[in-house]
Design an enzyme around this catalytic site. Sequence first.
Site, PDB file in Angstrom:
ATOM      1  N   HIS A 184       0.852  -1.192   0.000  1.00 50.39           N
ATOM      2  CA  HIS A 184       0.000   0.000   0.000  1.00 50.39           C
ATOM      3  C   HIS A 184       0.884   1.236   0.000  1.00 50.39           C
ATOM      4  CE1 HIS A 184      -3.194   2.797   1.166  1.00 50.39           C
ATOM      5  NE2 HIS A 184      -4.025   1.852   0.767  1.00 50.39           N
TER       6      HIS A 184
ATOM      7  N   ASP B  55      -7.894  -5.185  -0.111  1.00 54.77           N
ATOM      8  CA  ASP B  55      -8.410  -6.041  -1.182  1.00 54.77           C
ATOM      9  C   ASP B  55      -8.121  -7.517  -0.972  1.00 54.77           C
ATOM     10  OD1 ASP B  55      -9.671  -4.181  -2.813  1.00 54.77           O
ATOM     11  OD2 ASP B  55      -7.741  -3.457  -3.525  1.00 54.77           O
TER      12      ASP B  55
HETATM   13  N1  CMC Z   1       4.063  -7.617  -4.265  1.00 56.56           N
HETATM   14  C1  CMC Z   1       5.397  -7.654  -4.328  1.00 56.56           C
HETATM   15  N2  CMC Z   1       6.180  -6.572  -4.155  1.00 56.56           N
HETATM   16  C2  CMC Z   1       5.574  -5.409  -3.891  1.00 56.56           C
HETATM   17  C3  CMC Z   1       4.177  -5.314  -3.789  1.00 56.56           C
HETATM   18  C4  CMC Z   1       3.422  -6.468  -3.988  1.00 56.56           C
HETATM   19  N3  CMC Z   1       2.088  -6.447  -3.922  1.00 56.56           N
HETATM   20  N4  CMC Z   1       3.834  -4.031  -3.523  1.00 56.56           N
HETATM   21  C5  CMC Z   1       4.984  -3.361  -3.458  1.00 56.56           C
HETATM   22  N5  CMC Z   1       6.041  -4.181  -3.682  1.00 56.56           N
HETATM   23  C6  CMC Z   1       7.454  -3.827  -3.682  1.00 56.56           C
HETATM   24  C7  CMC Z   1       7.828  -3.206  -5.028  1.00 56.56           C
HETATM   25  O1  CMC Z   1       8.254  -4.194  -5.932  1.00 56.56           O
HETATM   26  C8  CMC Z   1       8.907  -2.264  -4.630  1.00 56.56           C
HETATM   27  O2  CMC Z   1      10.075  -3.009  -4.418  1.00 56.56           O
HETATM   28  P1  CMC Z   1      11.539  -2.399  -4.757  1.00 56.56           P
HETATM   29  O3  CMC Z   1      11.689  -1.238  -3.821  1.00 56.56           O
HETATM   30  O4  CMC Z   1      12.466  -3.525  -4.464  1.00 56.56           O
HETATM   31  O5  CMC Z   1      11.476  -2.006  -6.181  1.00 56.56           O
HETATM   32  C9  CMC Z   1       8.448  -1.730  -3.267  1.00 56.56           C
HETATM   33  O6  CMC Z   1       7.633  -2.776  -2.728  1.00 56.56           O
HETATM   34  C10 CMC Z   1       7.644  -0.458  -3.362  1.00 56.56           C
HETATM   35  O7  CMC Z   1       6.597  -0.682  -4.304  1.00 56.56           O
HETATM   36  P2  CMC Z   1       5.831   0.440  -5.098  1.00 56.56           P
HETATM   37  O8  CMC Z   1       5.053  -0.175  -6.208  1.00 56.56           O
HETATM   38  O9  CMC Z   1       6.774   1.532  -5.450  1.00 56.56           O
HETATM   39  O10 CMC Z   1       4.836   0.946  -3.987  1.00 56.56           O
HETATM   40  P3  CMC Z   1       3.656   1.937  -4.218  1.00 56.56           P
HETATM   41  O11 CMC Z   1       3.426   2.569  -2.902  1.00 56.56           O
HETATM   42  O12 CMC Z   1       3.871   2.822  -5.373  1.00 56.56           O
HETATM   43  O13 CMC Z   1       2.463   0.979  -4.632  1.00 56.56           O
HETATM   44  C11 CMC Z   1       0.611  -0.455  -4.598  1.00 56.56           C
HETATM   45  C12 CMC Z   1       1.442   0.577  -3.810  1.00 56.56           C
HETATM   46  C13 CMC Z   1      -0.659  -0.731  -3.825  1.00 56.56           C
HETATM   47  C14 CMC Z   1       0.226   0.124  -5.975  1.00 56.56           C
HETATM   48  C15 CMC Z   1       1.436  -1.737  -4.762  1.00 56.56           C
HETATM   49  O14 CMC Z   1       1.766  -2.247  -3.489  1.00 56.56           O
HETATM   50  C16 CMC Z   1       0.709  -2.787  -5.593  1.00 56.56           C
HETATM   51  O15 CMC Z   1       0.734  -2.719  -6.835  1.00 56.56           O
HETATM   52  N6  CMC Z   1       0.067  -3.794  -4.934  1.00 56.56           N
HETATM   53  C17 CMC Z   1      -0.653  -4.840  -5.632  1.00 56.56           C
HETATM   54  C18 CMC Z   1      -2.014  -4.333  -6.130  1.00 56.56           C
HETATM   55  C19 CMC Z   1      -2.992  -4.104  -5.003  1.00 56.56           C
HETATM   56  O16 CMC Z   1      -3.174  -4.934  -4.130  1.00 56.56           O
HETATM   57  N7  CMC Z   1      -3.668  -2.940  -5.051  1.00 56.56           N
HETATM   58  C20 CMC Z   1      -4.664  -2.544  -4.047  1.00 56.56           C
HETATM   59  C21 CMC Z   1      -4.182  -1.375  -3.267  1.00 56.56           C
HETATM   60  S1  CMC Z   1      -5.141  -0.997  -1.815  1.00 56.56           S
HETATM   61  C22 CMC Z   1      -6.516  -0.194  -2.428  1.00 56.56           C
HETATM   62  C23 CMC Z   1      -6.928   1.045  -1.675  1.00 56.56           C
HETATM   63  O17 CMC Z   1      -6.513   1.302  -0.551  1.00 56.56           O
HETATM   64  O18 CMC Z   1      -7.730   1.799  -2.254  1.00 56.56           O
END
Ligand code: CMC
Length: 396
Positions: free
Chosen positions: A262, A316
Site C-alpha cells: 500500500h 483487497d
Molecule cells: N508484491 C510484491 N512486491 C511489492 C508489492 C506487492 N504487492 N507491492 C509493493 N512491492 C514492492 C515493489 O516491488 C517495490 O520493491 P523495490 O523497492 O524492491 O522495487 C516496493 O515494494 C515499493 O513498491 P511500489 O510499487 O513503489 O509501492 P507503491 O506505494 O507505489 O504501490 C501499490 C502501492 C498498492 C500500488 C502496490 O503495493 C501494488 O501494486 N500492490 C498490488 C495491487 C494491489 O493490491 N492494489 C490494491 C491497493 S489498496 C486499495 C486502496 O486502498 O484503495
Amino acid sequence: MASIEDYKPGLAGVPAALSQVSHVDGLQGILEYRGIAIESLAQQSTFLETCFLLIWGYLPSLEELQDFEYEIRYHRRLKYRIRDMMKCFPESGHPMDALQSCAAALGLFYSRRALDDPEYIRAAVVRLLAKIPTMVAAFQMMRKGNDPIQPRDDLDYAANFLYMMNEREPDPRAAKIFDTCLILHAEHTMNASTFSARVTASTLTDPYGVVASAVGTLAGPLHGGANEEVIEMLDAIGSIDRVESYIDACIENKQKIMGFGHRVYKVKDPRAVILQGLAEQLFADYGDDRYYQIALAVEKAVEERLGGKGIYPNVDFYSGLVYRRLGIPSDLFTPVFAIARVGGWLAHWKEQLAENRIFRPTQIYTGEHACPYHSIQERKLTVGATSFAATNGKKL
Ligand code: CMC
C-alpha cells in the site's frame, strides 16, 4: 514559475485539500472516519449511520438517523426511463461502465444546481445513496436477460441490495457482514477517485457528475480492481502446497502479489484485519472455503519474504473472499466498492463546496518553442492521413 524539482509524479505526498473527513496513519495502522476508529464503526455502526457521520460530520441522533434511513428506503426505485436506457447496454459491458452511465444520467432528471441550498444537497445525497445499489443490481439482472428486481421497502440497505442481486432474501448474518464491508470501504482520504470527485466538485457541477467522474476513476485496475485479481491469483495457485513456489516465482519475476502492499500502510491494513475476521465468521457460519486456507498460506509466505519491506495485506486481500462467499460475482466487486465509496465521495463533495476554489494546478512544459508552421506540402517528415493509421500516429 514551477520548476522540474517541484514536480511530483502522481502528486505523491502533495496535499490537495484540507479535510476533516478521514485520517490514516500508515505506520501504526490507524484509520479514522471523523476521528472515530474504523474498528469501532465496524463493530457498532451501520453503513447508513457511517455515511451520515462522514457527510454531516457527527453521529446522528436516533430521530435524525431514522429520518435519513426512511428517506433512502423510499428513494431506491429507478425511473423507468433509466431502466429503459439500461436495456440498451450491451450484456458484455463492464458493470462499472454501466454504473458510470447511470450515475451521470441521474443529472438529466435532477439537474437543478442549487449548491447553496441544504435541501438540494440532502436530496442529492439521499438519491445517490438510495439509487446506486439499485443500478448495480439492475444491471446484474438485465445482463442475464431478466427484469430487474424491485427494491423491498421492508429490507434494510445491505439486505435489500443482496436481495435485488440474488433474487432471494439474505440471511441476516450475511447481510450484517455485507453492511460492515460497506463501512470499511466508505472512505479513505485522498485516493484517486476522491481526488477526482473533488476536482469535479470544484467546478460547481451537479453531484451526479461528481459521482460519475469518481466512478470512472475507481474503475481502473490500479484503484478499484485488485480484489478481483486476488481471486484470480488464488485460483491460479489452486492448492496450499503450491503457495510457496508461486510467491517465490512472483518475487523472482518482479511481479506484484495482488492484495499486498500500500502507498500509505506499511503494516497490515486495519481494514484487512477486520475483513479477515468477517471472512472467518462467514466460513464458520456457512462452511469452509478452501480459498481461505490458501489465502492464509499466501499471507504467511508473503510476510516471511516481504514483511521487512512493509508489504502486508491491504483491504483487497480478504474482501474478494468475503464477497465471493456472499454470492457476488467477481466483476461486481468494484461496483460494490463504488456503492460504499459514494458515502466518502459525497462527504468530500460537501466539504469542497464549503470552501471551494476551482482546481487549477500547473504543469512543467517539456515541449519545443518557436516552431515554424509548415504548410501541408512542406510536411515531409510528418506522416500523412493514410499512413497515420498504420503508424498509430507516431512520426515516421
Ligand atoms: N508484491 C510484491 N512486491 C511489492 C508489492 C506487492 N504487492 N507491492 C509493493 N512491492 C514492492 C515493489 O516491488 C517495490 O520493491 P523495490 O523497492 O524492491 O522495487 C516496493 O515494494 C515499493 O513498491 P511500489 O510499487 O513503489 O509501492 P507503491 O506505494 O507505489 O504501490 C501499490 C502501492 C498498492 C500500488 C502496490 O503495493 C501494488 O501494486 N500492490 C498490488 C495491487 C494491489 O493490491 N492494489 C490494491 C491497493 S489498496 C486499495 C486502496 O486502498 O484503495
